[in-house]
Design a protein around this motif. Structure first.
Motif, mmCIF file in Angstrom:
data_model
loop_
_atom_site.group_PDB
_atom_site.id
_atom_site.type_symbol
_atom_site.label_atom_id
_atom_site.label_comp_id
_atom_site.label_asym_id
_atom_site.label_seq_id
_atom_site.Cartn_x
_atom_site.Cartn_y
_atom_site.Cartn_z
ATOM 1 N N ALA A 54 30.611 43.404 111.064
ATOM 2 C CA ALA A 54 29.961 44.869 111.938
ATOM 3 C C ALA A 54 29.139 45.452 110.963
ATOM 4 O O ALA A 54 28.013 46.055 111.580
ATOM 5 N N SER A 55 28.799 45.322 109.685
ATOM 6 C CA SER A 55 27.644 45.911 108.960
ATOM 7 C C SER A 55 26.508 45.054 109.253
ATOM 8 O O SER A 55 25.587 46.007 109.347
ATOM 9 N N ILE A 56 26.654 43.657 109.590
ATOM 10 C CA ILE A 56 25.224 43.240 109.952
ATOM 11 C C ILE A 56 24.909 43.376 111.512
ATOM 12 O O ILE A 56 23.700 43.954 111.676
ATOM 13 N N LEU A 57 25.873 43.932 112.325
ATOM 14 C CA LEU A 57 25.735 44.236 113.491
ATOM 15 C C LEU A 57 25.020 45.485 113.616
ATOM 16 O O LEU A 57 24.227 45.859 114.460
ATOM 17 N N ALA A 58 25.501 46.591 112.850
ATOM 18 C CA ALA A 58 24.917 47.843 112.664
ATOM 19 C C ALA A 58 23.678 47.808 112.085
ATOM 20 O O ALA A 58 22.735 48.675 112.722
ATOM 21 N N TRP A 59 23.198 46.783 111.218
ATOM 22 C CA TRP A 59 21.859 46.904 110.703
ATOM 23 C C TRP A 59 20.955 46.382 111.802
ATOM 24 O O TRP A 59 19.812 46.670 112.086
ATOM 25 N N VAL A 60 21.458 45.300 112.520
ATOM 26 C CA VAL A 60 20.473 44.431 113.491
ATOM 27 C C VAL A 60 20.456 45.658 114.884
ATOM 28 O O VAL A 60 19.201 45.669 115.261
ATOM 29 N N ILE A 61 21.550 46.421 115.090
ATOM 30 C CA ILE A 61 21.047 47.575 116.202
ATOM 31 C C ILE A 61 20.294 48.478 115.570
ATOM 32 O O ILE A 61 19.509 48.828 116.407
ATOM 33 N N THR A 62 20.456 48.791 114.469
ATOM 34 C CA THR A 62 19.490 49.975 113.881
ATOM 35 C C THR A 62 17.908 49.515 113.620
ATOM 36 O O THR A 62 17.136 50.211 114.026
ATOM 37 N N HIS A 63 17.944 48.551 113.378
ATOM 38 C CA HIS A 63 16.497 47.986 112.673
ATOM 39 C C HIS A 63 15.902 46.700 113.753
ATOM 40 O O HIS A 63 14.634 46.546 113.631
ATOM 41 N N GLY A 64 16.606 46.481 114.648
ATOM 42 C CA GLY A 64 16.218 45.342 115.756
ATOM 43 C C GLY A 64 15.910 44.168 115.172
ATOM 44 O O GLY A 64 15.265 43.304 115.902
ATOM 45 N N GLU A 65 16.329 43.700 113.942
ATOM 46 C CA GLU A 65 16.219 42.365 113.411
ATOM 47 C C GLU A 65 17.304 42.113 112.487
ATOM 48 O O GLU A 65 17.986 43.037 111.854
ATOM 49 N N MET A 66 17.429 40.975 112.267
ATOM 50 C CA MET A 66 18.505 40.384 111.176
ATOM 51 C C MET A 66 17.889 40.797 109.905
ATOM 52 O O MET A 66 16.710 40.852 109.327
ATOM 53 N N PRO A 67 18.899 41.275 108.911
ATOM 54 C CA PRO A 67 18.491 41.544 107.646
ATOM 55 C C PRO A 67 17.895 40.444 107.014
ATOM 56 O O PRO A 67 18.459 39.170 106.906
ATOM 57 N N LYS A 69 17.914 40.221 103.521
ATOM 58 C CA LYS A 69 18.779 39.972 102.404
ATOM 59 C C LYS A 69 20.185 40.419 102.756
ATOM 60 O O LYS A 69 20.613 40.484 104.015
ATOM 61 N N ARG A 70 21.258 40.392 101.713
ATOM 62 C CA ARG A 70 22.659 40.724 102.294
ATOM 63 C C ARG A 70 22.766 42.106 102.498
ATOM 64 O O ARG A 70 22.100 42.959 101.980
ATOM 65 N N VAL A 71 23.531 42.644 103.426
ATOM 66 C CA VAL A 71 23.952 43.913 103.663
ATOM 67 C C VAL A 71 25.031 44.358 102.791
ATOM 68 O O VAL A 71 25.964 43.796 102.692
ATOM 69 N N GLN A 72 24.890 45.268 101.760
ATOM 70 C CA GLN A 72 25.554 45.661 100.865
ATOM 71 C C GLN A 72 26.143 47.259 101.215
ATOM 72 O O GLN A 72 25.576 47.992 101.677
ATOM 73 N N HIS A 73 27.531 47.422 100.859
ATOM 74 C CA HIS A 73 28.172 48.624 101.200
ATOM 75 C C HIS A 73 28.196 49.406 99.783
ATOM 76 O O HIS A 73 28.831 48.918 98.777
ATOM 77 N N LEU A 74 27.250 50.461 99.656
ATOM 78 C CA LEU A 74 26.989 51.106 98.480
ATOM 79 C C LEU A 74 28.387 51.967 97.901
ATOM 80 O O LEU A 74 28.214 51.919 96.625
ATOM 81 N N ASP A 75 29.330 52.098 98.464
ATOM 82 C CA ASP A 75 30.548 52.471 98.059
ATOM 83 C C ASP A 75 31.698 51.392 97.847
ATOM 84 O O ASP A 75 32.632 51.767 97.434
ATOM 85 N N ASN A 76 31.166 50.367 97.864
ATOM 86 C CA ASN A 76 32.136 49.114 98.046
ATOM 87 C C ASN A 76 33.622 49.019 98.985
ATOM 88 O O ASN A 76 34.219 48.604 98.672
ATOM 89 N N LEU A 83 25.504 54.125 108.424
ATOM 90 C CA LEU A 83 24.108 53.658 107.812
ATOM 91 C C LEU A 83 23.788 54.245 106.488
ATOM 92 O O LEU A 83 23.081 53.429 105.889
ATOM 93 N N GLU A 84 24.028 55.518 106.245
ATOM 94 C CA GLU A 84 23.545 55.902 104.874
ATOM 95 C C GLU A 84 24.625 55.084 103.748
ATOM 96 O O GLU A 84 24.213 55.204 102.623
ATOM 97 N N ASN A 85 25.535 54.294 104.167
ATOM 98 C CA ASN A 85 26.429 53.362 103.110
ATOM 99 C C ASN A 85 25.709 52.098 103.142
ATOM 100 O O ASN A 85 26.334 51.187 102.275
#
Length: 160
Positions: A54-67, A69-76, A83-85
């Motif tokens: 889901a984190s990669i999907l959220a990134w793709v929907i928000t930014h319009g492209e595959m990340p 680098k790796r998508v990291q959760h700031l709060d682990n 998105l802020e996380n």
């Protein structure tokens, strides 16, 4: 099936970190408007027999492209896909931010008890190589030395 195709079937709310279906993933089911995904250690959306992060999907929907680098959760917390996380990180940065391993007895990364010398041993890794920081009688001194080494050897965004 790729993430971009699946992202076209979903709506993402970056403030509350939820994904909802905006069209049916199957002609036999009515999922429109329902929350997408399930918890399998991390938030995942199943589509055509495969699980997608889901984190990669959220990134793709928000930014319009595959990340890039790796998508990291700031709060682990892998279930928090607000998105802020989410942030991009290299593999090295990603592994530095991970939680403690199960067998860690000190409660602090890079600090362990050296039985042979009866002292706390402090190490850190940089460029995949271990760096000896020192041995300390006092646990709080060892933790302080580890934090100082992190500030010296790692980028500030990763430490947080």
């Amino acid at each position: 099936m790729n993430y971009e195709e699946l992202a076209g079937l979903l709506n993402y709310d970056p403030k509350d970190g939820t994904l909802h279906w905006n069209s049916n993933p199957s002609p036999y089911l009515n999922y429109i408007g329902k929350e997408a995904g399930a918890k399998h250690g991390k938030w995942q959306v199943k589509y055509k027999g495969k699980r997608h992060q889901a984190s990669i999907l959220a990134w793709v929907i928000t930014h319009g492209e595959m990340p890039s680098k790796r998508v990291q959760h700031l709060d682990n917390n892998p279930l928090n896909i607000k998105l802020e996380n989410l942030a991009l990180a290299t593999h090295r940065e990603y592994t530095r931010k991970q939680c403690l391993k199960r067998n860690n007895r000190s409660g602090v990364k890079g600090v362990c008890w050296d039985k042979s010398r009866n002292k706390w041993l402090v190490t850190i890794k940089k460029d995949y190589k271990p760096i000896f920081i020192g041995r300390y009688d006092d646990f709080s001194e060892a933790v302080a030395a580890r934090k100082a080494a992190e500030a010296e050897h790692w980028r500030k965004e990763v430490i947080q």
